[in-house]
Design a protein around this motif. Structure first.
Motif, PDB file in Angstrom:
ATOM      1  N   LYS A  57       0.827  -1.199   0.000  1.00  0.00           N
ATOM      2  CA  LYS A  57       0.000   0.000   0.000  1.00  0.00           C
ATOM      3  C   LYS A  57       0.865   1.254   0.000  1.00  0.00           C
ATOM      4  O   LYS A  57       1.898   1.310   0.686  1.00  0.00           O
ATOM      5  CB  LYS A  57      -0.912  -0.022   1.231  1.00  0.00           C
ATOM      6  CG  LYS A  57      -2.034   0.990   1.201  1.00  0.00           C
ATOM      7  CD  LYS A  57      -2.953   0.767   2.394  1.00  0.00           C
ATOM      8  CE  LYS A  57      -4.132   1.726   2.362  1.00  0.00           C
ATOM      9  NZ  LYS A  57      -5.041   1.518   3.516  1.00  0.00           N
ATOM     10  N   ASP A  58       0.466   2.256  -0.806  1.00  0.00           N
ATOM     11  CA  ASP A  58       1.177   3.544  -0.878  1.00  0.00           C
ATOM     12  C   ASP A  58       2.637   3.386  -1.309  1.00  0.00           C
ATOM     13  O   ASP A  58       3.487   4.216  -0.950  1.00  0.00           O
ATOM     14  CB  ASP A  58       1.105   4.282   0.462  1.00  0.00           C
ATOM     15  CG  ASP A  58      -0.329   4.589   0.873  1.00  0.00           C
ATOM     16  OD1 ASP A  58      -1.148   4.871  -0.016  1.00  0.00           O
ATOM     17  OD2 ASP A  58      -0.622   4.508   2.084  1.00  0.00           O
ATOM     18  N   GLY A  59       2.924   2.319  -2.041  1.00  0.00           N
ATOM     19  CA  GLY A  59       4.265   2.143  -2.581  1.00  0.00           C
ATOM     20  C   GLY A  59       5.278   1.546  -1.636  1.00  0.00           C
ATOM     21  O   GLY A  59       6.449   1.379  -2.009  1.00  0.00           O
ATOM     22  N   GLU A  60       4.885   1.224  -0.400  1.00  0.00           N
ATOM     23  CA  GLU A  60       5.825   0.592   0.515  1.00  0.00           C
ATOM     24  C   GLU A  60       6.187  -0.799  -0.005  1.00  0.00           C
ATOM     25  O   GLU A  60       5.442  -1.409  -0.773  1.00  0.00           O
ATOM     26  CB  GLU A  60       5.230   0.481   1.919  1.00  0.00           C
ATOM     27  CG  GLU A  60       4.058  -0.487   1.995  1.00  0.00           C
ATOM     28  CD  GLU A  60       3.439  -0.573   3.375  1.00  0.00           C
ATOM     29  OE1 GLU A  60       3.944   0.087   4.292  1.00  0.00           O
ATOM     30  OE2 GLU A  60       2.454  -1.305   3.520  1.00  0.00           O
ATOM     31  N   LEU A  61       7.336  -1.278   0.403  1.00  0.00           N
ATOM     32  CA  LEU A  61       7.776  -2.612   0.012  1.00  0.00           C
ATOM     33  C   LEU A  61       7.545  -3.577   1.169  1.00  0.00           C
ATOM     34  O   LEU A  61       7.727  -3.220   2.338  1.00  0.00           O
ATOM     35  CB  LEU A  61       9.256  -2.594  -0.366  1.00  0.00           C
ATOM     36  CG  LEU A  61       9.665  -1.582  -1.445  1.00  0.00           C
ATOM     37  CD1 LEU A  61      11.167  -1.667  -1.704  1.00  0.00           C
ATOM     38  CD2 LEU A  61       8.880  -1.796  -2.723  1.00  0.00           C
ATOM     39  N   ILE A  62       7.155  -4.799   0.830  1.00  0.00           N
ATOM     40  CA  ILE A  62       6.957  -5.849   1.830  1.00  0.00           C
ATOM     41  C   ILE A  62       7.926  -6.975   1.493  1.00  0.00           C
ATOM     42  O   ILE A  62       7.941  -7.474   0.362  1.00  0.00           O
ATOM     43  CB  ILE A  62       5.511  -6.379   1.832  1.00  0.00           C
ATOM     44  CG1 ILE A  62       4.506  -5.234   1.989  1.00  0.00           C
ATOM     45  CG2 ILE A  62       5.335  -7.417   2.929  1.00  0.00           C
ATOM     46  CD1 ILE A  62       4.593  -4.491   3.295  1.00  0.00           C
TER      47      ILE A  62
ATOM     48  N   LEU B 190       9.036 -10.588   8.750  1.00  0.00           N
ATOM     49  CA  LEU B 190       8.273  -9.878   7.736  1.00  0.00           C
ATOM     50  C   LEU B 190       8.303  -8.392   8.069  1.00  0.00           C
ATOM     51  O   LEU B 190       7.969  -7.998   9.187  1.00  0.00           O
ATOM     52  CB  LEU B 190       6.837 -10.385   7.678  1.00  0.00           C
ATOM     53  CG  LEU B 190       6.019  -9.899   6.479  1.00  0.00           C
ATOM     54  CD1 LEU B 190       6.545 -10.494   5.190  1.00  0.00           C
ATOM     55  CD2 LEU B 190       4.544 -10.255   6.667  1.00  0.00           C
ATOM     56  N   VAL B 191       8.707  -7.581   7.092  1.00  0.00           N
ATOM     57  CA  VAL B 191       8.849  -6.150   7.336  1.00  0.00           C
ATOM     58  C   VAL B 191       8.254  -5.351   6.181  1.00  0.00           C
ATOM     59  O   VAL B 191       8.162  -5.833   5.048  1.00  0.00           O
ATOM     60  CB  VAL B 191      10.331  -5.734   7.518  1.00  0.00           C
ATOM     61  CG1 VAL B 191      10.946  -6.420   8.721  1.00  0.00           C
ATOM     62  CG2 VAL B 191      11.141  -6.022   6.252  1.00  0.00           C
ATOM     63  N   SER B 192       7.844  -4.133   6.488  1.00  0.00           N
ATOM     64  CA  SER B 192       7.557  -3.147   5.450  1.00  0.00           C
ATOM     65  C   SER B 192       8.762  -2.224   5.352  1.00  0.00           C
ATOM     66  O   SER B 192       9.448  -1.968   6.356  1.00  0.00           O
ATOM     67  CB  SER B 192       6.287  -2.358   5.772  1.00  0.00           C
ATOM     68  OG  SER B 192       6.461  -1.593   6.948  1.00  0.00           O
ATOM     69  N   ILE B 193       9.027  -1.743   4.152  1.00  0.00           N
ATOM     70  CA  ILE B 193      10.239  -0.967   3.890  1.00  0.00           C
ATOM     71  C   ILE B 193       9.853   0.329   3.197  1.00  0.00           C
ATOM     72  O   ILE B 193       9.126   0.325   2.197  1.00  0.00           O
ATOM     73  CB  ILE B 193      11.216  -1.751   2.995  1.00  0.00           C
ATOM     74  CG1 ILE B 193      11.495  -3.132   3.588  1.00  0.00           C
ATOM     75  CG2 ILE B 193      12.515  -0.988   2.789  1.00  0.00           C
ATOM     76  CD1 ILE B 193      12.004  -4.140   2.580  1.00  0.00           C
ATOM     77  N   ASN B 194      10.336   1.424   3.731  1.00  0.00           N
ATOM     78  CA  ASN B 194      10.146   2.712   3.076  1.00  0.00           C
ATOM     79  C   ASN B 194      11.098   2.784   1.882  1.00  0.00           C
ATOM     80  O   ASN B 194      12.316   2.762   2.066  1.00  0.00           O
ATOM     81  CB  ASN B 194      10.436   3.850   4.059  1.00  0.00           C
ATOM     82  CG  ASN B 194      10.133   5.219   3.488  1.00  0.00           C
ATOM     83  OD1 ASN B 194      10.381   5.490   2.319  1.00  0.00           O
ATOM     84  ND2 ASN B 194       9.619   6.103   4.327  1.00  0.00           N
TER      85      ASN B 194
END
Length: 675
Positions: free
Chosen positions: A374-379, A391-395
């Motif tokens: 969502k909103d271009g974040e990377l998973i 498991l992380v989200s990445i800016n």
């Protein structure tokens, strides 16, 4: 030899709360208690994040996988498939309302596609009934696409009858009239072919896609990366044989209009591998990877772009000395996010599709292939030597991560994982070599410790900053050893010249790198040079077998799945040197110079040998040849044979046994702990 530049990555990386001074060690038994998170997928809206999570049962001696849903906030995470089964390959429908995955359950004789609604409660419903099973699934438009290994001249009912007849047949013989005949741990049936099929997501008739084009996918290995479908479902691109030669297969990319009955080879001029086709979201461009040197699997993999309308082909990253493999298009078709092996770390990069400009998004520790949320974040998954995959989200702008789960925290909260760092030392011809050094829990620099030198396989791999289950350096260190992984000449991620430096001479450069690593440790005040041991597997087993026949400082050796006799290696599913440098009858002096068995007259170091019967990459006879040689020379040695393991030791109880045997062997010859 002096220390030539230490990159201190992480002398203590806390996992949750601070560790106790004298916590539990990272034992092998504990390794098998950890949940293992796989690659995530994200729904088109970014609302749903799905990842497979695998757990192991020691009593059952097997693992099972569940799909988990994560909400992007690290809250309300839950399993969405039944515990105790195996599931894989989750993919979303284009509208994100349904999840498809592969599972074998109830009365299934092979993996089938199941559909699970995401907008409310409901059970997964089976979509396919393919007797030969499915894999490599994709959901494009109104269809689900999949690969099945079929009997090409039979109906589905006839295939079902054939499989039952094969199962009931009392003759165990197999027959081949051509290569390939095996892949790592399973025999290939030359009666069968791998093809792409599709069927409507709402159910209906299965339609052959590649079979109608007269081309099968490569027999040795296929996956969802072997083919792709254009967003409008008009075109298929797939990787397959570009010539009739199956001994040294040439892989090309073929492009076809689905239902047309013919396919075009779009890469006939390249003699090495073209693979991983992927259409841009707008359908205008096909991306794929290209290597240029036949027979060199670690040749730099370049990203290629083909304009569908004009057929203009462009090399996107011609000058970049890193390999591109795990990549995803951005939704706007203007670029890619890719996981790139870069100097002993798997980093996420952005690659501009217009000018090829590359930008590193992450820095330290390993990341898996990213999905776009969502909103271009990377998973993506993130791991290091000191923690398993999270498991992380990445800016994507600054690389900052937010963790989305707390798996394994309860298991690791009282575990003392020790510490590690990256050092650079001078190896072959005084060239810089990167090496990971792992310190045991409670390490005291005023004392002297034994060294356990680990020699990685490949050879064209590298040890990166990730959590390794089969050869866990921190587990070895927990026994009371300083443990090291040198990324010697031949290792990937340090550029084309470095990776190719050991071809065709597998022996001398990497050997000198490892021995000079030992010299570096001898000069450290905290190493006892009289308590040094070493071990390796596959190519690492080869190099350790070479060390066995050379002057070296090690008191005992561990050799697993070793290429010991370069002549006997012709029994493998993959002949290493023949394509580029000739077979042993063409170039006998090369094989004599680099095959470990020619140095057997010098063998005198106690050696633990292990090997699996199902290893077709390095056939098990190699291990027994080495063991018989050692016994014949009256060298203290032990052979551990696994009748049910392949190139690796994969089963939980076998793994625990293997680790404990290694511990027993090494501690006998090099007492652990600081003195």
């Amino acid at each position: 030899m002096k220390k030539t530049g230490i990159l201190l990555l992480c002398l203590l990386m806390p996992f949750g709360s601070a560790f106790a001074e004298q916590g539990k060690p990272l034992s092998v038994e504990l390794l098998w208690q950890l949940k293992r998170i796989g690659s995530p997928v994200v729904s088109p809206s970014g609302e749903h994040i799905i990842a497979p999570v695998t757990e192991y049962d020691l009593k059952e001696d097997k693992g099972s996988t569940q799909l988990w849903r994560f909400d992007g906030e690290g809250k309300n995470n839950r399993a969405i498939t039944v515990k105790g089964l195996k599931v894989s390959e989750p993919v979303f429908s284009p509208d994100g309302k349904t999840l498809a995955f592969v599972s074998e359950r109830n009365e299934d004789d092979a993996g089938q596609i199941y559909l699970l609604p995401m907008d409310g409660p409901g059970e997964a419903q089976r979509l396919t009934d393919i007797p030969t099973g499915v894999n490599g699934i994709k959901w494009v438009g109104k269809h689900l696409y999949f690969i099945s290994n079929i009997f090409p001249n039979q109906t589905w009912d006839e295939m079902k009858t054939q499989l039952k007849a094969d199962e009931d047949n009392k003759v165990s013989a197999r027959q081949w009239n051509a290569l390939p005949y095996a892949q790592f741990d399973h025999w290939l049936d030359e009666r069968r072919q791998a093809h792409v099929f599709r069927l409507p997501a709402s159910g209906g008739e299965v339609e052959a896609v590649t079979q109608a084009l007269g081309h099968e996918l490569p027999r040795s290995s296929q996956s969802s990366s072997s083919y792709d479908i254009s967003p409008n479902e008009r075109l298929i691109a797939f990787s397959t044989y570009g010539s009739d030669n199956r001994i040294d297969p040439k892989l090309d990319i073929f492009l076809a209009t689905i239902g047309s009955g013919k396919a075009e080879n779009i890469t006939p001029e390249n003699q090495a591998a073209d693979a991983d086709p992927s259409f841009s979201p707008n359908g205008k461009t096909l991306a794929f990877t290209r290597q240029k040197i036949p027979g060199f699997y670690a040749d730099t993999s370049r990203l290629m772009l083909l304009d569908i309308d004009s057929r203009k082909l462009n090399t996107l990253t011609p000058e970049w000395d890193r390999s591109v493999s795990q990549f995803n298009w951005t939704p706007d078709s203007k670029g890619f996010y890719a996981t790139i092996e870069d100097a002993a770390t798997n980093r996420i990069y952005h690659i501009d599709a217009k000018n090829g400009k590359v930008k590193a998004i992450t820095e330290a520790t390993d990341f898996g292939q990213p999905a776009i949320g969502k909103d271009g974040e990377l998973i993506a998954t993130n791991e290091s030597f000191l923690h398993p995959a999270r498991l992380v989200s990445i800016n994507p702008r600054n690389g900052k991560t937010v963790r989305l789960e707390n798996f394994n925290d309860d298991i690791l909260k009282d575990v003392d994982l020790g510490t590690y760092e990256s050092v650079t030392y001078k190896g072959y011809q005084d060239q810089d070599i990167q090496m990971w050094v792992h310190y045991p829990p409670g390490f005291d620099r005023s004392k002297k410790y034994p060294l356990f030198m680990l020699v990685h396989g490949g050879p064209h791999n590298a040890i990166t900053d990730g959590f390794h289950y089969r050869w866990n350096a921190q587990t070895f260190a927990s026994w009371g050893y300083v443990t090291a992984w040198p990324n010697f000449h031949g290792s990937s991620g340090f550029g084309q010249a470095f990776a190719d430096a050991i071809n065709p001479d597998w022996k001398n450069k990497s050997l000198e790198d490892v021995l000079k690593a030992a010299d570096w440790f001898k000069q450290q005040s905290w190493i006892d040079s009289d308590r040094m041991v070493a071990g390796g597997a596959s190519y690492g087993g080869y190099l350790t077998s070479i060390i066995l026949g050379q002057p070296h400082p090690f008191k005992a050796l561990l050799i697993h799945a070793a290429v010991y006799d370069m002549y006997s290696q012709m029994a493998s599913d993959f002949a290493v040197h023949s394509t580029r440098f000739g077979n042993y009858w063409d170039n006998p002096e090369l094989y004599k110079a680099i095959s470990p068995h020619y140095f057997a007259a010098n063998f005198n170091t106690p050696t633990l040998v292990s090997h699996g019967q199902l290893d077709y990459r390095v056939p098990v006879g190699q291990g027994f040849e080495l063991f018989r040689t050692l016994q014949t020379r009256n060298v203290e040695s032990r052979m551990i044979y696994f009748p049910d393991e392949n190139h690796w030791v994969m089963k939980p109880n076998n793994s625990i046994y293997w680790y404990n045997q290694v511990k027993d062997w090494m501690t006998h010859y090099a007492k652990p702990g600081g003195q």
